[in-house]
Structures are given as C-alpha cells and as structure tokens.
Scaffold this motif. Sequence first.
Motif, mmCIF file in Angstrom:
data_model
loop_
_atom_site.group_PDB
_atom_site.id
_atom_site.type_symbol
_atom_site.label_atom_id
_atom_site.label_comp_id
_atom_site.label_asym_id
_atom_site.label_seq_id
_atom_site.Cartn_x
_atom_site.Cartn_y
_atom_site.Cartn_z
ATOM 1 N N TYR A 342 0.820 -1.208 0.000
ATOM 2 C CA TYR A 342 0.000 0.000 0.000
ATOM 3 C C TYR A 342 0.858 1.265 0.000
ATOM 4 O O TYR A 342 0.605 2.203 -0.764
ATOM 5 C CB TYR A 342 -0.927 -0.013 1.216
ATOM 6 N N GLY A 343 1.891 1.290 0.835
ATOM 7 C CA GLY A 343 2.724 2.490 0.916
ATOM 8 C C GLY A 343 3.478 2.758 -0.368
ATOM 9 O O GLY A 343 3.588 3.910 -0.808
ATOM 10 N N GLY A 344 4.009 1.703 -0.996
ATOM 11 C CA GLY A 344 4.735 1.893 -2.241
ATOM 12 C C GLY A 344 3.843 2.386 -3.361
ATOM 13 O O GLY A 344 4.254 3.213 -4.185
ATOM 14 N N VAL A 345 2.614 1.880 -3.416
ATOM 15 C CA VAL A 345 1.665 2.345 -4.428
ATOM 16 C C VAL A 345 1.346 3.823 -4.215
ATOM 17 O O VAL A 345 1.295 4.611 -5.173
ATOM 18 C CB VAL A 345 0.392 1.484 -4.409
ATOM 19 N N GLN A 346 1.129 4.225 -2.971
ATOM 20 C CA GLN A 346 0.854 5.637 -2.697
ATOM 21 C C GLN A 346 2.048 6.519 -3.068
ATOM 22 O O GLN A 346 1.882 7.631 -3.586
ATOM 23 C CB GLN A 346 0.490 5.839 -1.226
ATOM 24 N N ALA A 347 3.268 6.011 -2.828
ATOM 25 C CA ALA A 347 4.458 6.772 -3.211
ATOM 26 C C ALA A 347 4.523 6.962 -4.719
ATOM 27 O O ALA A 347 4.872 8.042 -5.213
ATOM 28 C CB ALA A 347 5.714 6.065 -2.701
ATOM 29 N N ALA A 348 4.168 5.913 -5.462
ATOM 30 C CA ALA A 348 4.135 6.044 -6.919
ATOM 31 C C ALA A 348 3.124 7.093 -7.346
ATOM 32 O O ALA A 348 3.405 7.934 -8.219
ATOM 33 C CB ALA A 348 3.818 4.692 -7.555
ATOM 34 N N LEU A 349 1.946 7.069 -6.747
ATOM 35 C CA LEU A 349 0.904 8.017 -7.132
ATOM 36 C C LEU A 349 1.276 9.445 -6.751
ATOM 37 O O LEU A 349 0.919 10.391 -7.465
ATOM 38 C CB LEU A 349 -0.423 7.608 -6.487
ATOM 39 N N ARG A 350 1.980 9.631 -5.661
ATOM 40 C CA ARG A 350 2.439 10.979 -5.306
ATOM 41 C C ARG A 350 3.376 11.532 -6.372
ATOM 42 O O ARG A 350 3.545 12.745 -6.492
ATOM 43 C CB ARG A 350 3.130 10.978 -3.948
ATOM 44 N N ASN A 351 4.001 10.634 -7.139
ATOM 45 C CA ASN A 351 4.895 11.057 -8.211
ATOM 46 C C ASN A 351 4.258 10.929 -9.592
ATOM 47 O O ASN A 351 4.936 11.131 -10.601
ATOM 48 C CB ASN A 351 6.176 10.220 -8.168
ATOM 49 N N GLY A 352 2.966 10.579 -9.640
ATOM 50 C CA GLY A 352 2.279 10.462 -10.917
ATOM 51 C C GLY A 352 2.768 9.305 -11.762
ATOM 52 O O GLY A 352 2.713 9.364 -12.997
ATOM 53 N N VAL A 353 3.227 8.221 -11.122
ATOM 54 C CA VAL A 353 3.799 7.080 -11.836
ATOM 55 C C VAL A 353 2.756 5.969 -11.945
ATOM 56 O O VAL A 353 2.247 5.485 -10.927
ATOM 57 C CB VAL A 353 5.047 6.544 -11.098
ATOM 58 N N PRO A 354 2.408 5.519 -13.152
ATOM 59 C CA PRO A 354 1.469 4.402 -13.304
ATOM 60 C C PRO A 354 2.121 3.081 -12.907
ATOM 61 O O PRO A 354 3.352 2.986 -12.793
ATOM 62 C CB PRO A 354 1.114 4.430 -14.788
ATOM 63 N N LEU A 355 1.285 2.042 -12.725
ATOM 64 C CA LEU A 355 1.764 0.816 -12.106
ATOM 65 C C LEU A 355 1.352 -0.439 -12.854
ATOM 66 O O LEU A 355 0.328 -0.463 -13.538
ATOM 67 C CB LEU A 355 1.227 0.704 -10.665
ATOM 68 N N VAL A 356 2.145 -1.482 -12.647
ATOM 69 C CA VAL A 356 1.769 -2.862 -12.949
ATOM 70 C C VAL A 356 1.877 -3.611 -11.624
ATOM 71 O O VAL A 356 2.942 -3.628 -11.011
ATOM 72 C CB VAL A 356 2.692 -3.494 -14.011
ATOM 73 N N VAL A 357 0.768 -4.207 -11.179
ATOM 74 C CA VAL A 357 0.737 -4.820 -9.851
ATOM 75 C C VAL A 357 0.563 -6.326 -9.978
ATOM 76 O O VAL A 357 -0.326 -6.807 -10.689
ATOM 77 C CB VAL A 357 -0.386 -4.225 -8.984
ATOM 78 N N CYS A 358 1.420 -7.061 -9.273
ATOM 79 C CA CYS A 358 1.388 -8.529 -9.266
ATOM 80 C C CYS A 358 1.530 -8.981 -7.818
ATOM 81 O O CYS A 358 2.649 -9.127 -7.325
ATOM 82 C CB CYS A 358 2.525 -9.107 -10.099
ATOM 83 N N GLY A 359 0.419 -9.171 -7.131
ATOM 84 C CA GLY A 359 0.485 -9.583 -5.737
ATOM 85 C C GLY A 359 -0.702 -10.441 -5.363
ATOM 86 O O GLY A 359 -1.830 -10.172 -5.800
ATOM 87 N N ASP A 360 -0.470 -11.478 -4.543
ATOM 88 C CA ASP A 360 -1.579 -12.343 -4.148
ATOM 89 C C ASP A 360 -1.566 -12.675 -2.659
ATOM 90 O O ASP A 360 -2.239 -13.610 -2.229
ATOM 91 C CB ASP A 360 -1.582 -13.638 -4.977
ATOM 92 N N THR A 361 -0.787 -11.943 -1.852
ATOM 93 C CA THR A 361 -0.739 -12.205 -0.426
ATOM 94 C C THR A 361 -1.133 -10.959 0.361
ATOM 95 O O THR A 361 -1.148 -9.848 -0.173
ATOM 96 C CB THR A 361 0.672 -12.639 0.019
#
Length: 437
Positions: A342-361
Amino acid sequence: MAQIIVAATPFHGHVTPLYAVAADLSRRGHEVLFLTGARFAEKITESGMRFVALDPSADFDDRVMSDEFPEFATVAPGPQLHIFFWQRVFADAAVAQYHQLRQILADFPATVLIHDTIFLGALPFPLREPAATRPTTVCVGVLPPMLLSADAPPFTTGQRPLPGPGAADRHRQLNEEIRTVYAGMQHYIEQVLAQVDVKLPGFIFDCVTAAPDHYLQLTAPGFEFPRSDAPETFRCVGALPQQPTPGFQQPTWWPELADDRPVVVVTQGTLANEDLSELIEPTVRGLAGMDLLLVVATARPDGPTDLRRSLPNLPDNARVEGYIPFDQLLPHADVLVTNGGYGGVQAALRNGVPLVVCGDTEDKPDVAARVEWSGVGLDLRTGHPGPDAVAAAVRKVLGDDSFRRNARALQDELSRFDPLGTIADLVEAHAPGRARR
C-alpha cells in the motif's frame, strides 16, 4: 504541548508511516513516545523521541517471518493466510499490547493514542473505556479500508465494485460470505479480547475501522472505493509525503535515468524479499532486450543488500541495487512494477507514476484492484506472473497515455491534502486544556 503515544505493529511497512507521523509531531513540539519492535529503537531514539520496545510476546522481526512463525512458510495465499496473520500475528499480541499501553499511560498520561490498522491492543480503549478517562484514539489506515459496505466488495476478495442496479445486493451477499469464511477467526479474536473484558460489537474488519475515535486513510478519495455507509469518523487524508533519505550515495549509473529511454522500476516491497522468483526475476527476464532502463531494488534499507547474487546473467538494460530510496528514484520512473504494497503504491501516485501490480498475499490483491479501478495501472491478478505477462503489461502501460494521465490526476488530488497537518490538528484539539471534540 501534548503527550502522544504512537503504537505500530512491527512490520517495516507499518512502522515507516507511523514514524513519519510521530517525527512530524515531535518537530511541532509535542512529546511523543513510540511503542514498536525492539529493532527500530535506534532509528526512533536518534530522532529525539522516547522509545519503548514491545513486550517480547508481541514483538517479531518481519525480515525473518518464517523463523518467527514457522507456519508462515507453508500457508497458502488466500483466506488461510489472512487467518494466520489475524490470529497468530495480530490477535495473539493484543492482550500484551493493551497491558503494555496501560502501564505506559500510568507514567505518561497521553491525550492521544495513534496506531496502525492492525494494532489490536488499541481496540479496548474505545470499546470498553469512557472517553473522558482514556486517550483519544486515531487509527492511521496503512492498509486498504476493511469496512464492509453495500457500495463495495469486502476486504480480502481483491474485487472491484460491481456495476449496475443490483450491485448493492451482491456486495451484501459477498459481505455475508466473508463473515462465514472468517467465522472461526472472528471467534478466536473474540476469545482473545475477552481476556481484557472487551466484547466486539461486530465483525472484526468493521471494528478496526469504526471503533477508533478517528480513522484516517492514507490516500485520496479518487483511489478508494466510495462508501456512502461509512461512519463519520472515517475520512481519506491523502498520502504521506516522502521522507528525505540523508546519506544516500547515488550509484555510478544514476545519470542514465536522464536518458531518453523509459525507466521501469521493479520491487517486491518491504516484506516479500526472500524469493525473487515471485516478481523480480520474471520482470528482469521479460524486459530483457527492451529499449528501456530497468531498475531493480528493495523498498527497505535493512533488506537484502546483494540482489545481484540472486540475479545471475543480468541483461544489459538492468541496474540492480540493494536499496534505493523511493523519494530519489520515483521522480525518474515511467512505470512501477510492484507486488502491491500500500505504501509503495501511494508513493508512486504521489509522483504520478502508473503501475503494474502482481500480488496475491496479505492486502495486495485489494490494493491491485484499486489500481485498476482508478485507471492508474494494471492488475495481473497473480503473485507469480510469467515474463511474457509482465512484458505485455509494461508495454501496454507505456503505450497507453491514459494510465499516465490518471496517475497524474491522482497526483494532483493527493497534492491538495495535508495528512501531517490533519493529524497535528487532531492532536492539538485534544491537548491539555482543550475541550474534546
């Protein structure tokens, strides 16, 4: 000046945001006591705050979860993993946490207790003690909200809100299914909290969100599923600003970040750094030969330092470091490939960086669902993607400007919030001599 207790479950990804909150309050002149895992003592005391280590029965080192909890290595993703965490890691620590908080308050009469979502030892205060005789509780949402709602699918499902006129009924049905799946876990937590005379008024996912006097979600509304039935105490307050990292030495390849080719960053977050085959290895293989710069790094300074040893035969376009502070790296990134912390995704969004997310835990499927729902990236719906799937997703995000536009729109929305100021206002409203709100 107020006296404040900050209590954090000893996960790096929970201590880090709570530390940012505590350090800001300390800079504003408040007296802060930080209660968390023993291994964070030096970091906290160096900042001038008081530090108290969690009772050993409630402490653990998240860098070696399989050593601390041997069953962690064998529990499959999904409901059984959630049950493991909620029973063995969260609930089993709650009684010791509560008794320790009570002991601290005897000598340190704090007016505010700030804690993370899963610090269950804070629940007895709002659930069994009169407001006038206890500190005001402020829960900082470092995970996606768990509150059940007719407007959104429940936590742990990794689903996005359903469309159409029958969506509310379907969401309610999903809520009932979740209560059934976790009925045994609910009973277990009820039995634990009964040891301190606490009776849960409802489902635990609701209680951790609705019981605190204030629940502050660390994101913008544009990233969070709407909930018309949320309590008045629930609000989004924006993502925390990135903390500067003194002493960071830029690697020799750093000037390459200014080249014309896109920069893709891949990380497995703060917890899942033991098995690089989950995401980092397929990303390295999938993006090999593409006209881009791939930066591989962990998201924690105390994580594994020699990733190269686990990544033989690196392609020419990959650069690998044990740790690079996100506040230094993300301003240069065009895509973040992540397991969905969650924190890393928010950090990306604070910088306007789009994402590819691969997580299942843990909470990662729920984070990934919000990434795709808000249009800021893609959810590959697996924690072990193949190289071709990662490559195709990165190409799509780089080639479709809507992801970047949506990420920058959320960046703009986040910039209009002041989470540290919001928390400071709550603290000062409950300082000695001020009327309670």
